[in-house]
Design a protein around this motif. Structure first.
Motif, PDB file in Angstrom:
ATOM      1  N   ARG A  75      22.539 -25.358  24.189  1.00 14.33           N
ATOM      2  CA  ARG A  75      21.722 -26.320  23.441  1.00 14.33           C
ATOM      3  C   ARG A  75      20.987 -25.649  22.289  1.00 14.33           C
ATOM      4  NH1 ARG A  75      21.550 -28.820  28.608  1.00 14.33           N
ATOM      5  NH2 ARG A  75      19.930 -27.432  29.417  1.00 14.33           N
ATOM      6  N   LEU A  76      20.678 -24.364  22.451  1.00 12.53           N
ATOM      7  CA  LEU A  76      20.027 -23.611  21.378  1.00 12.53           C
ATOM      8  C   LEU A  76      20.974 -23.371  20.205  1.00 12.53           C
ATOM      9  CD1 LEU A  76      17.292 -22.167  20.778  1.00 12.53           C
ATOM     10  CD2 LEU A  76      18.303 -20.107  21.800  1.00 12.53           C
ATOM     11  N   GLY A  77      22.273 -23.424  20.468  1.00  6.64           N
ATOM     12  CA  GLY A  77      23.263 -23.293  19.402  1.00  6.64           C
ATOM     13  C   GLY A  77      23.640 -21.877  19.048  1.00  6.64           C
ATOM     14  N   ALA A 140      33.994 -26.469  24.455  1.00  6.42           N
ATOM     15  CA  ALA A 140      33.298 -26.304  25.737  1.00  6.42           C
ATOM     16  C   ALA A 140      32.535 -24.991  25.787  1.00  6.42           C
ATOM     17  CB  ALA A 140      34.298 -26.379  26.885  1.00  6.42           C
ATOM     18  N   MET A 141      33.070 -23.937  25.193  1.00 10.12           N
ATOM     19  CA  MET A 141      32.390 -22.646  25.194  1.00 10.12           C
ATOM     20  C   MET A 141      31.150 -22.674  24.304  1.00 10.12           C
ATOM     21  SD  MET A 141      35.757 -20.158  25.113  1.00 10.12           S
ATOM     22  CE  MET A 141      34.944 -18.606  25.510  1.00 10.12           C
ATOM     23  N   ALA A 142      31.198 -23.430  23.216  1.00  6.32           N
ATOM     24  CA  ALA A 142      30.058 -23.491  22.295  1.00  6.32           C
ATOM     25  C   ALA A 142      28.822 -24.113  22.934  1.00  6.32           C
ATOM     26  CB  ALA A 142      30.445 -24.265  21.041  1.00  6.32           C
ATOM     27  N   VAL A 143      29.019 -24.984  23.913  1.00  4.85           N
ATOM     28  CA  VAL A 143      27.875 -25.617  24.575  1.00  4.85           C
ATOM     29  C   VAL A 143      27.605 -25.018  25.952  1.00  4.85           C
ATOM     30  CG1 VAL A 143      28.131 -27.769  23.305  1.00  4.85           C
ATOM     31  CG2 VAL A 143      29.320 -27.489  25.485  1.00  4.85           C
ATOM     32  N   GLY A 144      28.336 -23.985  26.321  1.00  2.00           N
ATOM     33  CA  GLY A 144      28.106 -23.318  27.591  1.00  2.00           C
ATOM     34  C   GLY A 144      28.731 -24.001  28.790  1.00  2.00           C
TER      35      GLY A 144
END
Length: 418
Positions: A75-77, A140-144
């Motif tokens: 969420r922090l990006g 999916a990896m970008a948002v954990g």
């Protein structure tokens, strides 16, 4: 508690220096960065203050990696934040660097997670993968929601990846079968996908090295957590055992850029770049810890901060940190194309080699200045120093970077014993 433990309310630090980097900023580093860049750094600092600082001593003591913060990091990006498209933030190299130094001010293990996820696993797919691989994994990896790892190092092949023993055999039906062992692989036990580098031909030369996208649920993929570590205790590193892991033909990273060792090295340079900045966060946090401590610790009727030896050490630390940030900034602006020049391996090695040296020296000196209290987890410097032993070693030891720089200076490669 250090000066980083309170998130500034405005665009600058709460410190009287007016710099978002706090009292260590002797040379006007604040002016090198735009307001949006500083705002991003302060936002990451706020995350570290809220989620990491209150808990890191306990996590480190118990050797626990806080997997619960992964969605928050999404969420922090900051996961793959320097990559474009596929749900990634597309931020600049300097912004990524500023985020890295704030994360490592909390703990090297936290920055390492972000580095493994974004600079290694995600970068490998982004640089070398097919559209299908990118679309399947990167959002999916970008948002954990999915975690990745990067399997290059082996028990007998650290600085010399060309000698790796992991093999990928092509079957008549087009499938690939992978066999071998990888070691010191961050996140492997938590990962949903592993980027595994293996020899396909030309064994021992590195020319046949190829990368494979391996879902970790594939039969024959097994991990073993490395325990009893003296460093990176709030992180996780593993051995990966590949026992006849069968993959479809399209599991290979197909781009020409992935053929040979240039494939993993392109990703390693992304990770090394983040380290150049990250370790400055650990150095700055160590400096802040001992600066605050020396203002209140009384000895011989006076605060330590009023003693000449203390001030001499603080001065040397601050000067070294300023030089480290200037080096990171120069390399980052070149990487972003803002300053003239071409980003070279020697440039990356220069930053990684010297900033790691500087950071670990500052952390050790800060521990010494804290006296006996400095060996406890009430204070961060010794934890940082222990972590930096790993950071200094991974993504290329000092010697690897010295030889990379030496090759650039002389035109002669000296990596072999001969």
């Amino acid at each position: 508690m250090t000066r980083d433990s309170t998130t500034p309310a405005g665009p600058g630090s709460a410190d009287c220096s007016g710099s978002f980097l706090g009292p260590v900023d002797l040379t006007g580093l604040d002016g090198l960065f735009s307001t949006p860049e500083k705002d991003l750094a302060l936002r990451v600092r706020g995350f570290v203050d809220e989620h990491i600082r209150p808990n890191i001593a306990d996590w480190y003591d118990r050797a626990v990696f806080p997997a619960e913060v992964i969605p928050e990091l999404g969420r922090l990006g900051v996961l793959g934040m320097h990559l474009d498209g596929y749900g990634c933030a597309g931020r600049s190299a300097v912004e990524y660097g500023l985020a890295a130094q704030e994360l490592e001010a909390g703990d090297s293990g936290l920055r390492t997670f972000v580095s493994v996820q974004g600079s290694l696993a995600m970068s490998a797919i982004h640089k070398h993968g097919s559209e299908e691989q990118k679309n399947q994994w990167l959002p999916a990896m970008a948002v954990g929601e999915a975690i990745g790892c990067f399997g290059l190092t082996e028990p007998t092949a650290g600085s010399d990846p060309a000698s790796m023993l992991t093999r990928a055999k092509r079957e008549p039906n087009g499938d690939w079968v992978l066999s071998g062992t990888k070691r010191w692989i961050g996140l492997a036990n938590l990962a949903d996908v592993a980027i595994i580098w293996a020899q396909t031909a030309d064994h021992g030369t590195g020319r046949g090295v190829r990368g494979f996208v391996v879902p970790t649920g594939t039969p024959g993929f097994r991990t073993e957590v490395i325990s009893q570590k003296l460093s990176m205790r709030a992180s996780v590193q593993c051995e990966i055992h590949l026992e006849e892991v069968r993959l479809p033909a399209d599991a290979i990273l197909p781009a020409d850029s992935a053929v040979g060792l240039k494939g993993p090295f392109a990703c390693l340079n992304e990770a090394r770049y983040g380290i150049i900045w990250g370790v400055m966060g650990a150095a700055r946090d160590s400096f802040n810890a001992v600066l605050d401590y020396s203002a209140t610790r009384m000895q011989f009727g006076a605060p330590l901060a009023g003693l000449q030896l203390t001030q001499a050490k603080l001065a040397d630390m601050a000067v070294a940190i300023n030089k480290g940030y200037l080096l990171a900034h120069q390399i980052g602006r070149v990487k972003d194309g803002i300053l003239p020049g071409v980003l070279t391996p020697a440039m990356i090695s220069t930053g990684k080699l010297d900033n790691c040296r500087v950071a670990i020296g500052i952390a050790r000196d800060a521990r010494q200045m804290l006296g006996g209290n400095g060996i406890t987890l009430d204070h961060s410097p010794l934890r940082h120093a222990n972590n930096l032993e790993s950071v200094r070693t991974y993504e290329g030891s000092d010697e690897v970077h010295q030889l990379t720089i030496g090759r650039a200076l002389t035109g002669l490669g000296a990596f072999t014993a001969g």
